[in-house]
Design an enzyme around this catalytic site. Structure first.
Site, PDB file in Angstrom:
ATOM      1  N   ALA A 193       0.826  -1.208   0.000  1.00 28.60           N
ATOM      2  CA  ALA A 193       0.000   0.000   0.000  1.00 28.60           C
ATOM      3  C   ALA A 193       0.860   1.257   0.000  1.00 28.60           C
ATOM      4  O   ALA A 193       0.611   2.199  -0.776  1.00 28.60           O
ATOM      5  CB  ALA A 193      -0.943  -0.006   1.201  1.00 28.60           C
TER       6      ALA A 193
ATOM      7  N   ASP B 289      -3.186  -3.526   5.159  1.00 32.53           N
ATOM      8  CA  ASP B 289      -3.635  -4.394   6.245  1.00 32.53           C
ATOM      9  C   ASP B 289      -3.938  -3.655   7.541  1.00 32.53           C
ATOM     10  O   ASP B 289      -4.424  -4.263   8.496  1.00 32.53           O
ATOM     11  CB  ASP B 289      -2.572  -5.466   6.523  1.00 32.53           C
TER      12      ASP B 289
ATOM     13  N   CYS C  54       2.512 -12.970   0.394  1.00 34.33           N
ATOM     14  CA  CYS C  54       1.728 -14.156   0.031  1.00 34.33           C
ATOM     15  C   CYS C  54       2.607 -15.255  -0.566  1.00 34.33           C
ATOM     16  O   CYS C  54       2.224 -16.427  -0.573  1.00 34.33           O
ATOM     17  CB  CYS C  54       0.639 -13.785  -0.972  1.00 34.33           C
TER      18      CYS C  54
ATOM     19  N   ASN D 166      -2.717  -3.187  -2.677  1.00 36.16           N
ATOM     20  CA  ASN D 166      -2.242  -2.534  -3.891  1.00 36.16           C
ATOM     21  C   ASN D 166      -3.287  -1.577  -4.462  1.00 36.16           C
ATOM     22  O   ASN D 166      -2.957  -0.488  -4.941  1.00 36.16           O
ATOM     23  CB  ASN D 166      -1.845  -3.580  -4.929  1.00 36.16           C
TER      24      ASN D 166
ATOM     25  N   ARG E  35       3.823   9.573 -10.183  1.00 35.22           N
ATOM     26  CA  ARG E  35       3.403   9.606 -11.584  1.00 35.22           C
ATOM     27  C   ARG E  35       2.607  10.869 -11.892  1.00 35.22           C
ATOM     28  O   ARG E  35       2.689  11.414 -12.997  1.00 35.22           O
ATOM     29  CB  ARG E  35       2.548   8.381 -11.917  1.00 35.22           C
TER      30      ARG E  35
ATOM     31  N   VAL F  54       9.025   4.758  12.152  1.00 34.65           N
ATOM     32  CA  VAL F  54       8.279   5.896  12.678  1.00 34.65           C
ATOM     33  C   VAL F  54       7.727   5.501  14.046  1.00 34.65           C
ATOM     34  O   VAL F  54       7.043   4.481  14.186  1.00 34.65           O
ATOM     35  CB  VAL F  54       7.149   6.312  11.725  1.00 34.65           C
TER      36      VAL F  54
ATOM     37  N   SER G  71       8.136  -3.445  -1.155  1.00 34.43           N
ATOM     38  CA  SER G  71       7.306  -3.920  -2.273  1.00 34.43           C
ATOM     39  C   SER G  71       7.513  -5.410  -2.539  1.00 34.43           C
ATOM     40  O   SER G  71       7.817  -5.834  -3.650  1.00 34.43           O
ATOM     41  CB  SER G  71       7.637  -3.116  -3.539  1.00 34.43           C
TER      42      SER G  71
ATOM     43  N   TYR H 260     -17.580 -21.966 -22.626  1.00 35.27           N
ATOM     44  CA  TYR H 260     -17.692 -23.426 -22.487  1.00 35.27           C
ATOM     45  C   TYR H 260     -16.939 -24.138 -23.601  1.00 35.27           C
ATOM     46  O   TYR H 260     -17.035 -23.774 -24.779  1.00 35.27           O
ATOM     47  CB  TYR H 260     -19.158 -23.864 -22.535  1.00 35.27           C
TER      48      TYR H 260
END
Length: 474
Positions: A29, A304, A62, A326, A39, A99, A58, A447
């Site tokens: 995040a 999180d 997972c 993200n 950007r 921090v 970064s 299908y």
């Protein structure tokens, strides 16, 4: 006076036009927010300072079980962008810097260099809090002993691998049978360990209803994993060398050369709490749809450490997933960079696996629906991943929950072999769109015999649920 503080105060006082964005947390995040803001606004307009207390930025948490299990060869493959790459984009990224305080009134943060202990204040015009979550570490004897590991960061993963290399024997106990617990159990099996999983629930994967969790239990047993349910660990015993030697419950003792904590995570919001920022029932920061911390125009939070709106129940939830983190970062970076974006909420879609058994869920479980005060109907169907006559067709179980009378889809759980797990995405889209199970039966899905029966298993469940809703309505 700290130079960085002076520069930010000058900008806010009208002596300059450059603003400063401070980001607390350097993973999904936080750095997504920093990158997106960069950007939109160049270094001449927006100074970006980011603090990360660890060694990495970064990265994919997972992916850690798959690195530990040997599916991923190298740690660095889990890193999406290094500190050097972020700095090359004009972000002042300060690694190994934690921090320790947020002074909301003064618009500044206090940071401490982990290795030297040196402290400085840095002012901000805009602040992003992306402090993540911390593994639940039970309050019991031995929980901090050498050989007991949480698995949240790449540092944690490396520490676990080092511990496995030093272990006296090949016995592992995993405490907790959620996503991380089950994935780590498989990883340890692949490492040649004898694995016992101890969990308070009757069946593994409490994100599923117990009848679906039973299918996961069966698969774990097939892998050689011992699953101990309805049991709570009360202590971790250590040997003469101080390392873990066993895990104790009320009824038994399980030998262990290494212990992995898979109990879950809590939002890491101690900083936010001390700063007086609003927290929800689950301990996560509360934000609006633009991911601004409620009541604070220039403070955002994501990942999180926040609670999000469940689109199905209408309640706030803590759902710690990298996909959300993200997205939060992109939205925060857009807003902090002068644009506008919103995050509408989640439906709780998640997927995992035990060996070749795929496990997926989205929406509400039965107990979630009851807690939300909803009346509902449930159906369970058995089907196959491909046309039954096509080679490789594998069994699949789909459970669907629909609201009584209205037929609104409330949740779907899927357990099956190859091709089962990602079918949950159809249900996630249906939940987001607010479809009824009757409407789902008309979905035009792809299908061909190698990919699906002529009636996809999700649509078979929808047909059965729609019929049950009709039969239950006077």
């Amino acid at each position: 006076m700290d130079v960085s503080a002076t520069r930010g105060e000058a900008a806010r006082g009208g002596l300059g036009t450059k603003e400063r964005l401070v980001v607390v947390g350097g993973d999904a995040a936080g750095m997504s927010a920093a990158s997106q803001a960069r950007r939109l606004r160049g270094p001449d307009e927006l100074e970006i300072v980011a603090f990360e207390r660890g060694h990495f930025t970064s990265f994919s948490a997972c992916g850690i079980p798959y690195w530990v299990g040997g599916d991923v060869d190298e740690r660095d493959l889990l890193i999406a962008r290094t500190p050097e790459e972020h700095r090359a984009r004009g972000i002042d990224l300060r690694m190994r810097t934690e921090v320790t305080e947020i002074d909301v009134a003064a618009g500044r943060v206090r940071a401490r260099e982990v290795d030297s202990g040196a402290e400085t204040w840095t002012s901000y015009d805009k602040l992003v809090i992306a402090t993540g979550a911390r593994p639940v570490r039970p309050d019991m004897p031995g929980a901090d002993a050498p050989g007991v590991h949480g698995v949240q960061t790449l540092d944690d993963g490396q520490a676990l691998l080092d511990s496995l290399a030093r272990a006296r024997g090949r016995r592992a106990v995993v405490i907790g049978a959620g996503y991380i617990g089950v994935e780590m159990a498989e990883a340890l099996i692949r490492r040649g360990y004898e694995v016992t999983v101890v969990d308070r629930g009757r069946e593994p994967m409490s994100t599923l209803d117990p009848d679906m969790g039973r299918l996961v239990h069966r698969a774990m047993s097939g892998l050689g994993i011992t699953m101990v349910g309805d049991a709570e660990v009360t202590a971790v015993l250590t040997g003469d060398d101080g390392r873990v030697r066993a895990v104790v419950t009320a009824d038994a003792e399980y030998p262990a050369d290494v212990v992995v904590l898979g109990i879950g995570v809590h939002p890491e919001t101690a900083l936010a709490r001390a700063a007086g920022l609003p927290l929800g029932a689950h301990g996560g920061l509360l934000t609006d749809r633009a991911m601004r911390v409620r009541g604070h125009e220039n403070i955002w939070a994501g990942g999180d450490c926040v609670e999000v709106l469940d689109l199905v129940s209408g309640q706030e939830r803590h759902v710690p997933l990298g996909t959300h983190a993200n997205k939060h970062g992109q939205i925060i970076g857009t807003n902090a960079g002068g644009g506008y974006a919103t995050f509408p909420g989640v439906v709780g879609a998640a997927v995992s696996k035990v060996c070749d058994l795929e496990i997926a869920r989205t929406g509400l479980r039965e107990k979630d629906a009851r807690r939300a005060g909803l009346r509902f109907e449930t159906v369970t169907v058995e089907s196959t991943s491909r046309a039954g006559y096509y080679p490789g067709a594998a069994p699949m179980t789909v459970k669907m929950i629909a609201e009584h009378r209205t037929g609104r889809l409330l949740g779907v759980q899927i357990v099956g072999r190859e091709g089962a797990g990602k079918r949950v995405d159809v249900a996630a889209v249906a939940l987001t769109a607010g479809l009824t199970v009757e409407q789902m039966t008309a979905l035009d899905l792809g299908y061909a015999p190698p990919f699906s029966p002529v009636w996809d298993p999700v649509l078979v469940a929808a047909r059965k649920a729609a019929a049950k809703v009709r039969d239950s309505t006077p």
